[in-house]
Design a protein around this motif. Structure first.
Motif, PDB file in Angstrom:
ATOM      1  N   PRO A   1      36.378 -16.857  11.897  1.00 61.35           N
ATOM      2  CA  PRO A   1      37.551 -17.702  11.604  1.00 61.35           C
ATOM      3  C   PRO A   1      38.563 -17.652  12.733  1.00 61.35           C
ATOM      4  CG  PRO A   1      37.584 -15.691  10.279  1.00 61.35           C
ATOM      5  CD  PRO A   1      36.255 -15.730  10.960  1.00 61.35           C
ATOM      6  N   LEU A   2      39.233 -18.786  12.962  1.00 59.99           N
ATOM      7  CA  LEU A   2      40.220 -18.918  14.029  1.00 59.99           C
ATOM      8  C   LEU A   2      41.511 -19.456  13.446  1.00 59.99           C
ATOM      9  CD1 LEU A   2      41.114 -19.185  17.057  1.00 59.99           C
ATOM     10  CD2 LEU A   2      40.085 -21.474  17.013  1.00 59.99           C
ATOM     11  N   ARG A   3      42.631 -18.790  13.777  1.00 53.65           N
ATOM     12  CA  ARG A   3      43.960 -19.278  13.409  1.00 53.65           C
ATOM     13  C   ARG A   3      44.718 -19.597  14.696  1.00 53.65           C
ATOM     14  NH1 ARG A   3      45.868 -17.568   8.276  1.00 53.65           N
ATOM     15  NH2 ARG A   3      47.786 -18.675   8.851  1.00 53.65           N
ATOM     16  N   LEU A   4      45.304 -20.774  14.752  1.00 49.80           N
ATOM     17  CA  LEU A   4      45.944 -21.252  15.968  1.00 49.80           C
ATOM     18  C   LEU A   4      47.442 -21.422  15.755  1.00 49.80           C
ATOM     19  CD1 LEU A   4      45.714 -22.482  18.857  1.00 49.80           C
ATOM     20  CD2 LEU A   4      45.291 -24.694  17.747  1.00 49.80           C
ATOM     21  N   HIS A   5      48.234 -20.767  16.610  1.00 49.83           N
ATOM     22  CA  HIS A   5      49.684 -20.948  16.617  1.00 49.83           C
ATOM     23  C   HIS A   5      50.006 -22.007  17.663  1.00 49.83           C
ATOM     24  CE1 HIS A   5      53.968 -20.126  16.776  1.00 49.83           C
ATOM     25  NE2 HIS A   5      53.863 -19.202  15.842  1.00 49.83           N
ATOM     26  N   THR A   6      50.792 -22.986  17.316  1.00 51.78           N
ATOM     27  CA  THR A   6      50.984 -24.130  18.203  1.00 51.78           C
ATOM     28  C   THR A   6      52.090 -23.930  19.237  1.00 51.78           C
ATOM     29  OG1 THR A   6      52.485 -25.162  16.595  1.00 51.78           O
ATOM     30  CG2 THR A   6      50.134 -25.755  16.485  1.00 51.78           C
ATOM     31  N   ARG A   7      53.008 -22.962  19.039  1.00 50.42           N
ATOM     32  CA  ARG A   7      54.171 -22.882  19.920  1.00 50.42           C
ATOM     33  C   ARG A   7      54.313 -21.559  20.669  1.00 50.42           C
ATOM     34  NH1 ARG A   7      59.036 -23.008  17.712  1.00 50.42           N
ATOM     35  NH2 ARG A   7      58.329 -22.159  15.713  1.00 50.42           N
ATOM     36  N   ALA A   8      53.656 -20.510  20.226  1.00 51.49           N
ATOM     37  CA  ALA A   8      53.833 -19.185  20.832  1.00 51.49           C
ATOM     38  C   ALA A   8      53.137 -19.090  22.180  1.00 51.49           C
ATOM     39  CB  ALA A   8      53.308 -18.104  19.891  1.00 51.49           C
ATOM     40  N   GLY A   9      53.567 -18.105  22.983  1.00 53.19           N
ATOM     41  CA  GLY A   9      52.942 -17.832  24.260  1.00 53.19           C
ATOM     42  C   GLY A   9      51.857 -16.780  24.146  1.00 53.19           C
ATOM     43  N   HIS A  10      51.486 -16.202  25.287  1.00 51.03           N
ATOM     44  CA  HIS A  10      50.408 -15.215  25.314  1.00 51.03           C
ATOM     45  C   HIS A  10      50.719 -14.015  24.424  1.00 51.03           C
ATOM     46  CE1 HIS A  10      46.904 -13.183  26.900  1.00 51.03           C
ATOM     47  NE2 HIS A  10      47.642 -12.142  27.239  1.00 51.03           N
ATOM     48  N   ASP A  11      51.968 -13.565  24.448  1.00 51.77           N
ATOM     49  CA  ASP A  11      52.343 -12.411  23.622  1.00 51.77           C
ATOM     50  C   ASP A  11      52.693 -12.892  22.225  1.00 51.77           C
ATOM     51  OD1 ASP A  11      53.126  -9.964  22.630  1.00 51.77           O
ATOM     52  OD2 ASP A  11      54.185  -9.379  24.447  1.00 51.77           O
ATOM     53  N   LEU A  12      51.691 -13.350  21.522  1.00 47.93           N
ATOM     54  CA  LEU A  12      51.854 -13.907  20.180  1.00 47.93           C
ATOM     55  C   LEU A  12      52.526 -12.934  19.210  1.00 47.93           C
ATOM     56  CD1 LEU A  12      51.326 -15.999  17.951  1.00 47.93           C
ATOM     57  CD2 LEU A  12      48.921 -15.337  17.976  1.00 47.93           C
ATOM     58  N   PRO A  13      52.151 -11.644  19.184  1.00 47.90           N
ATOM     59  CA  PRO A  13      52.812 -10.729  18.239  1.00 47.90           C
ATOM     60  C   PRO A  13      54.295 -10.535  18.531  1.00 47.90           C
ATOM     61  CG  PRO A  13      50.724  -9.814  18.990  1.00 47.90           C
ATOM     62  CD  PRO A  13      51.031 -10.978  19.872  1.00 47.90           C
ATOM     63  N   LEU A  14      54.707 -10.746  19.775  1.00 44.11           N
ATOM     64  CA  LEU A  14      56.128 -10.648  20.102  1.00 44.11           C
ATOM     65  C   LEU A  14      56.842 -11.946  19.732  1.00 44.11           C
ATOM     66  CD1 LEU A  14      58.254  -8.765  21.412  1.00 44.11           C
ATOM     67  CD2 LEU A  14      57.809  -9.946  23.567  1.00 44.11           C
ATOM     68  N   ASP A  15      56.220 -13.081  20.020  1.00 50.44           N
ATOM     69  CA  ASP A  15      56.833 -14.370  19.730  1.00 50.44           C
ATOM     70  C   ASP A  15      56.956 -14.641  18.241  1.00 50.44           C
ATOM     71  OD1 ASP A  15      57.600 -15.397  22.149  1.00 50.44           O
ATOM     72  OD2 ASP A  15      55.815 -16.621  22.472  1.00 50.44           O
ATOM     73  N   ASP A  16      55.950 -14.257  17.459  1.00 52.59           N
ATOM     74  CA  ASP A  16      55.986 -14.538  16.012  1.00 52.59           C
ATOM     75  C   ASP A  16      55.260 -13.436  15.246  1.00 52.59           C
ATOM     76  OD1 ASP A  16      56.234 -15.664  13.515  1.00 52.59           O
ATOM     77  OD2 ASP A  16      55.629 -17.683  14.152  1.00 52.59           O
ATOM     78  N   PRO A  17      55.878 -12.251  15.147  1.00 48.23           N
ATOM     79  CA  PRO A  17      55.205 -11.121  14.494  1.00 48.23           C
ATOM     80  C   PRO A  17      54.891 -11.362  13.026  1.00 48.23           C
ATOM     81  CG  PRO A  17      57.528 -10.630  14.883  1.00 48.23           C
ATOM     82  CD  PRO A  17      57.226 -11.893  15.617  1.00 48.23           C
ATOM     83  N   GLN A  18      55.768 -12.102  12.332  1.00 52.48           N
ATOM     84  CA  GLN A  18      55.512 -12.363  10.909  1.00 52.48           C
ATOM     85  C   GLN A  18      54.270 -13.216  10.736  1.00 52.48           C
ATOM     86  OE1 GLN A  18      58.408 -12.960  12.524  1.00 52.48           O
ATOM     87  NE2 GLN A  18      60.200 -12.454  11.258  1.00 52.48           N
ATOM     88  N   TRP A  19      54.086 -14.208  11.618  1.00 49.17           N
ATOM     89  CA  TRP A  19      52.930 -15.089  11.520  1.00 49.17           C
ATOM     90  C   TRP A  19      51.637 -14.298  11.706  1.00 49.17           C
ATOM     91  CZ3 TRP A  19      48.793 -16.566  14.502  1.00 49.17           C
ATOM     92  CH2 TRP A  19      48.138 -17.756  14.165  1.00 49.17           C
ATOM     93  N   VAL A  20      51.607 -13.408  12.694  1.00 45.69           N
ATOM     94  CA  VAL A  20      50.402 -12.620  12.965  1.00 45.69           C
ATOM     95  C   VAL A  20      50.098 -11.693  11.789  1.00 45.69           C
ATOM     96  CG1 VAL A  20      49.308 -10.951  14.501  1.00 45.69           C
ATOM     97  CG2 VAL A  20      50.780 -12.722  15.447  1.00 45.69           C
ATOM     98  N   ALA A  21      51.112 -10.986  11.303  1.00 46.43           N
ATOM     99  CA  ALA A  21      50.900 -10.068  10.168  1.00 46.43           C
ATOM    100  C   ALA A  21      50.414 -10.833   8.949  1.00 46.43           C
ATOM    101  CB  ALA A  21      52.198  -9.321   9.868  1.00 46.43           C
ATOM    102  N   ARG A  22      50.984 -12.002   8.714  1.00 46.20           N
ATOM    103  CA  ARG A  22      50.586 -12.800   7.556  1.00 46.20           C
ATOM    104  C   ARG A  22      49.153 -13.301   7.702  1.00 46.20           C
ATOM    105  NH1 ARG A  22      54.644 -15.777   7.654  1.00 46.20           N
ATOM    106  NH2 ARG A  22      53.809 -17.603   8.743  1.00 46.20           N
ATOM    107  N   ALA A  23      48.772 -13.702   8.921  1.00 51.47           N
ATOM    108  CA  ALA A  23      47.404 -14.189   9.152  1.00 51.47           C
ATOM    109  C   ALA A  23      46.382 -13.092   8.889  1.00 51.47           C
ATOM    110  CB  ALA A  23      47.270 -14.706  10.584  1.00 51.47           C
TER     111      ALA A  23
END
Length: 258
Positions: free
Chosen positions: A217-239
């Motif tokens: 499975p693949l989840r794609l964030h449309t706005r974050a940069g390479h450091d996804l956990p820094l840009d949107d930590p809640q999104w990563v934890a939720r995924a």
């Protein structure tokens, strides 16, 4: 496990969000952060130029911490390569994996045209005579899209003072990352892929290619940069939590793909 030239302290608040999400599902779960050789608490070690040797160092660290039995791993960038090699060579030790913005040959070969130049930019920053603040601000601009500098720069400067990273280890980590070649055959452990469409270091289509080859499975964030956990930590934890919850609802046993 983090990426090139970054230590566990660079996760920011992400571990707190992930810990809360995991304990809602698995109250007894523990979250451990591993520094790769040459970074953070391991800064005095020489970083290997082979991902396989980094894996051995991480396995030894877990044994030294008294960790026994299979673990679930989260790896970003170079850490994702370490995770993949670990799962392939020691399938009995890895129960599941989450790969964040991975760049793995052979999947990335069609999308790597700009990547070596971007990685070279990271190395040149470590060689530069810029002041530490300017250097970290440039790294932040290269690796994030949503994080304001004032939110993290002071913390990054403190990490640099505590655990200064040498140019040699940065170069050696880059070499290990660029050398690594993953298997087209999926690992025995189930994998979740998380990637950022606005990643300026790694083309998100690399994750898409891995997803298609492995059936992961693949989840794609449309706005974050390479450091996804820094840009949107809640999104990563939720995924991650949603993936684990869906597997539980479907009755999938730990270590099984489907």
């Amino acid at each position: 496990m983090r990426g090139v030239s970054r230590e566990s302290g660079h996760w920011g608040v992400f571990p707190d969000h992930l810990r809360r999400s995991l304990r809602e599902l698995q109250p007894a779960s523990q979250l451990l952060m591993l520094d790769l050789p040459g970074t953070g608490s391991k800064r005095r070690e020489v970083s290997p130029m082979q991902v396989s040797a980094i894996v051995e160092a991480c396995r030894l660290e877990l044994r030294n911490r008294g960790v026994r039995g299979p673990v679930s791993l989260v790896g970003m960038s170079l850490g994702a390569a370490v995770l993949t090699d670990w799962a392939n060579r020691y399938p009995e030790e890895v129960e599941a994996g989450v790969l964040i913005n991975p760049s793995l040959r052979p999947f990335s070969e069609l999308f790597r045209k700009s990547q070596p130049l971007n990685y070279l930019g990271l190395l040149l920053l470590s060689l530069s005579r810029f002041g530490a603040r300017m250097r970290e601000e440039r790294v932040l601009r290269l690796t994030t899209r949503l994080t304001p500098p004032q939110a993290v720069i002071d913390r990054w400067l403190e990490l640099q003072r505590q655990h200064p990273l040498g140019v040699r280890n940065t170069a050696r980590q880059l070499i290990a990352s660029l050398r690594y070649r993953a298997s087209r055959t999926r690992p025995a452990a189930p994998m979740l892929l998380l990637c950022s469409k606005a990643d300026g270091l790694v083309d998100w289509r690399c994750s898409q290619a891995i997803s298609r080859a492995w059936g992961a499975p693949l989840r794609l964030h449309t706005r974050a940069g390479h450091d996804l956990p820094l840009d949107d930590p809640q999104w990563v934890a939720r995924a991650v939590a949603e993936w684990l919850r869906d597997r539980s609802i479907q009755g999938v046993e730990p270590g099984e793909w489907h």
